[in-house]
Design an enzyme around this catalytic site. Structure first.
Site, PDB file in Angstrom:
ATOM      1  N   ALA A  21     -17.843  52.183  47.109  1.00 57.08           N
ATOM      2  CA  ALA A  21     -17.235  51.157  46.257  1.00 57.08           C
ATOM      3  C   ALA A  21     -16.899  51.959  44.878  1.00 57.08           C
ATOM      4  O   ALA A  21     -16.796  53.177  44.691  1.00 57.08           O
ATOM      5  CB  ALA A  21     -18.378  50.205  45.845  1.00 57.08           C
ATOM      6  N   HIS A  22     -16.276  50.983  43.759  1.00 60.64           N
ATOM      7  CA  HIS A  22     -15.868  51.609  42.803  1.00 60.64           C
ATOM      8  C   HIS A  22     -16.779  52.410  41.896  1.00 60.64           C
ATOM      9  O   HIS A  22     -18.053  51.842  41.848  1.00 60.64           O
ATOM     10  CB  HIS A  22     -15.146  50.552  41.851  1.00 60.64           C
ATOM     11  CG  HIS A  22     -15.832  49.313  41.753  1.00 60.64           C
ATOM     12  ND1 HIS A  22     -15.178  48.386  40.918  1.00 60.64           N
ATOM     13  CD2 HIS A  22     -16.846  48.925  41.875  1.00 60.64           C
ATOM     14  CE1 HIS A  22     -16.100  47.350  40.688  1.00 60.64           C
ATOM     15  NE2 HIS A  22     -16.919  47.776  41.546  1.00 60.64           N
ATOM     16  N   ASN A  23     -16.598  53.549  41.159  1.00 60.39           N
ATOM     17  CA  ASN A  23     -17.562  54.090  40.476  1.00 60.39           C
ATOM     18  C   ASN A  23     -18.652  54.913  41.024  1.00 60.39           C
ATOM     19  O   ASN A  23     -19.350  55.604  40.462  1.00 60.39           O
ATOM     20  CB  ASN A  23     -18.019  53.223  39.309  1.00 60.39           C
ATOM     21  CG  ASN A  23     -16.690  52.451  38.681  1.00 60.39           C
ATOM     22  OD1 ASN A  23     -16.158  52.866  38.342  1.00 60.39           O
ATOM     23  ND2 ASN A  23     -17.429  51.267  38.436  1.00 60.39           N
TER      24      ASN A  23
END
Lengths: 337, 337, 337
Positions: free
Chosen positions: A250-252
């Site tokens: 997922a993001h980051n």
């Protein structure tokens, strides 16, 4: 027997050459000219074929061996029938890998750019690349030397792809800076929007995702896996990391170097994973946590808290391996009362 | 009501014909000429529509039926309102399937090879195939008669596809020998590299994957599912097996005949699964184990050891169904103390 | 710093304009002309950049701030260094979203229909659409105004796509009626056959799937996710629902409005999910059950029974959050005895 309609056989090799390729020692040097065409499993290898014997569970079956040659350890060599030429290796598993690499090659497309690809005039394509039909390469993208972009793959605007990368059939890469020698498998999706919303006036309003995906060197991302780009920060996959099929990053998220993520893993957003971490199949990792170097999380576990380096965890919520086994034993005992 | 913009309606059929199609008996033969246009659920079926009544939970609602006809069992027939013509079937569920198959057809592309497909000159295409735009068929591939290769699909070098197969939009097939009448759904990935590495000098070095994927007859592999090819041995999917969406089958796995793998299943490498095994949604199976014929593993379970034929297991680690239920009851009781 | 090779920067904006965009109040009006080029995280923001401070865990780090400006709450404002201009907002998180939306834009393809797309002559394309290379749009499909159909995407026969939709690279849409402003991500599969079989004469015979997929307005369906069409009834996704990557929605499922399905979720067939339900990552939901409005199911849980509206559940089988935590504590205590 390896199917040569699918793989190119560079053989035959004689045992002298095989000893050299595999860093092994031919027990009886008079066998040096024996010709080997193929590698096979211990039970299937026959005439002019070589097998590898390092699994002690196979001891009982060793006497049934029909292979012309066998690479094994000093310890196991006495179990090999006398008709089979023996090569002694410190690590037959690695010897197998080396011979396999030398004897077989995948058929690979020749360099060249298909006239049926759609390549923006501002995109830069390196030397000796193979760009297949139905590929899209958008404005400003930079593709290094010796890359192979397979049929129907998509490279988004201003992406940078290092040399020697392979982007599989129908894969998608966007908002991405990728190092050298990476392999993005067929159907993988790199750089899609992170899943982030604010709830405003009864609606989940999308938070713009203006980060990137930064991928190191020698990374593999498996078939149909997804790596979302960062929200404001970047999503990072460290060099040498191996991601299996159907994985979600997922993001980051930040993954360190040399990690292994088996199929079905899901890592929620903004989580930091150290170097050489192993995540077993279907593991789930919560968001905003830290996992230390060398931690190993067994299949199907769910991790909700930070994990120390070197920990070996199992279960949902994940606990040390021994605790999990004790829980299982306790439950089994309790229901038998 | 079935939407005829999506499905072709071969009707109307009269009840005499429907009795014949469905192996059912018209209770009152004078209804033989009643025209039926459509099938629908019990609560929605109306004039000139037929419904099926076999779920005993629906007994109370039977009196509200508005359908022109109903196929039901001898036992339930008395609950059907007198305005509705009754057909008696030993198995209304199968009667439904038969009428559905007769009354509706999917719109299917016509035979022909698109000029926008990329088919290597050495590939062999059978009679009466439909090959859509943006398809790639590589060197030496053999496609049997009556196949349907949909837009953007990819068939790798020297693959063999039996007659009557359908390869969905943007699907990927490589290193594969496939039987007859298989359906590979959109986005499925067949023949990708297995996930195998040796750790050498601080790096996860890829082990060459020189096996194949062997698929029997009448196999379905769902959307975005992945089947890796073997490492040295083959990955095998037996005839009649049904694999749902987003499933992972790893290298060297052997699945028997008539298995069911629901969505989200992951089977790790070199595992042997017998015939008619059922794996519920999100089940995980460890590597190198054996699962006997007819075993059933409930959703989300994790299987770490060999499973006997016919076993019904649940939980992580998976235990017999009754044991799992006792564990659940024990835990609930324990926290209430 | 946002990478302007990937995102278009509409700035710089002065703080007066930013106060207006974000509904915040500039503490010292003399700072109104300070120019801001970029947004960044608290620890990274520097000169001519703005950050957002609303996470109380960051209190200790506030004094290290180097940003030219900071949007924060009245409560936290005193912690911001005097060199940083302060804007007070009731909800800095939403202020961030608003400024982000104003300051950055994705580069988007221009309107136009590629000559390399394959669009059936009976398909209707609205005004101002962008249709990329290698797209297939089948007979009778209707695409609303301002849609963006990306490279290699597929729109099946007679599908209806509302205005303002974006269909991602290599996505697949069939048997579908879709509302306005939906975003179907790259590799998503909409309208595939449901997974339904009757066991007849030793074979799993496919039950024809003659339903559709009905999607509301403002729905997002993530990368490589799958939504099967109904068997006889329809599969329905309510307006405003957000589905993450690698999610499976089975045939006949009904999802209400404003639901959130995180990555790896699998919902088995014929299940009804209310409005504003949240399903955490890797959750599995059994078939034919009902989940009430506003229920929240934590990651990796398995739901086998109906769930009341507003419930917060965890575990397999899912139990109330507190019960799960008690079970975990009980097990940990039991093994320490």
């Amino acid at each position: 027997m390896v199917d040569t309609s699918f793989f190119k056989n560079n053989g035959p090799f004689d045992l002298k050459k095989i000893a050299s390729i595999t860093d092994s020692v031919l027990k009886d040097e008079t066998n040096g000219s024996v010709q080997i065409n193929d590698i096979a499993t211990m039970d299937k290898a026959g005439s002019n074929e070589i097998c590898f014997f390092y699994d002690k569970k196979m001891k009982e079956k060793a006497s049934e061996m029909k292979a012309s040659a066998c690479i094994t350890t000093n310890e196991l060599a006495s179990l090999v029938p006398s008709e089979t030429a023996v090569l002694i290796s410190e690590n037959p598993k690695i010897a197998f890998l080396k011979l396999n690499l030398a004897l077989y090659a995948e058929y690979s497309s020749e360099a060249g750019i298909s006239s049926k690809a759609n390549i923006h005039k501002t995109a830069q394509i390196g030397q000796n690349c193979s760009i297949a039909d139905f590929v899209t390469i958008e404005e400003g993208a930079v593709i290094g030397d010796n890359c192979r972009i397979e049929a129907g793959a998509y490279i988004g605007r201003n992406c940078q792809i290092g040399e020697g990368c392979r982007i599989g059939v129908n894969a998608y890469v966007s908002y991405c800076i990728m190092g050298k020698n990476c392999f993005i498998y067929t159907g993988a999706r790199i750089g899609t929007d992170g899943f982030g919303f604010d709830f405003i006036d009864g609606k989940h309003q999308r938070i713009p995702q203006v980060g990137r995906v930064i991928i190191g060197d020698d990374v593999e991302i498996g078939a149909n896996s997804c790596v979302d780009r960062g929200a404001l920060d970047d999503t990072v996959i460290g060099s040498g990391t191996r991601i299996d099929n159907l994985v979600q990053i997922a993001h980051n998220d930040k993954l360190g170097m040399g990690c292994i993520c088996c199929s079905g893993v899901g890592v929620a957003g903004s989580t930091q994973i150290g170097n050489y971490v192993v995540l077993g199949g279907q593991v789930g990792i919560a968001d905003h946590i830290k996992i230390g170097d060398g931690a190993q999380i067994a299949a199907q576990s769910g991790v909700m808290r930070d994990v120390e380096g070197g920990a070996v965890l199992l279960g949902t919520p994940a606990v040390p391996f021994k605790d999990f086994m004790r829980q299982v034993a306790f439950l089994q005992k309790s229901i038998k009362k």
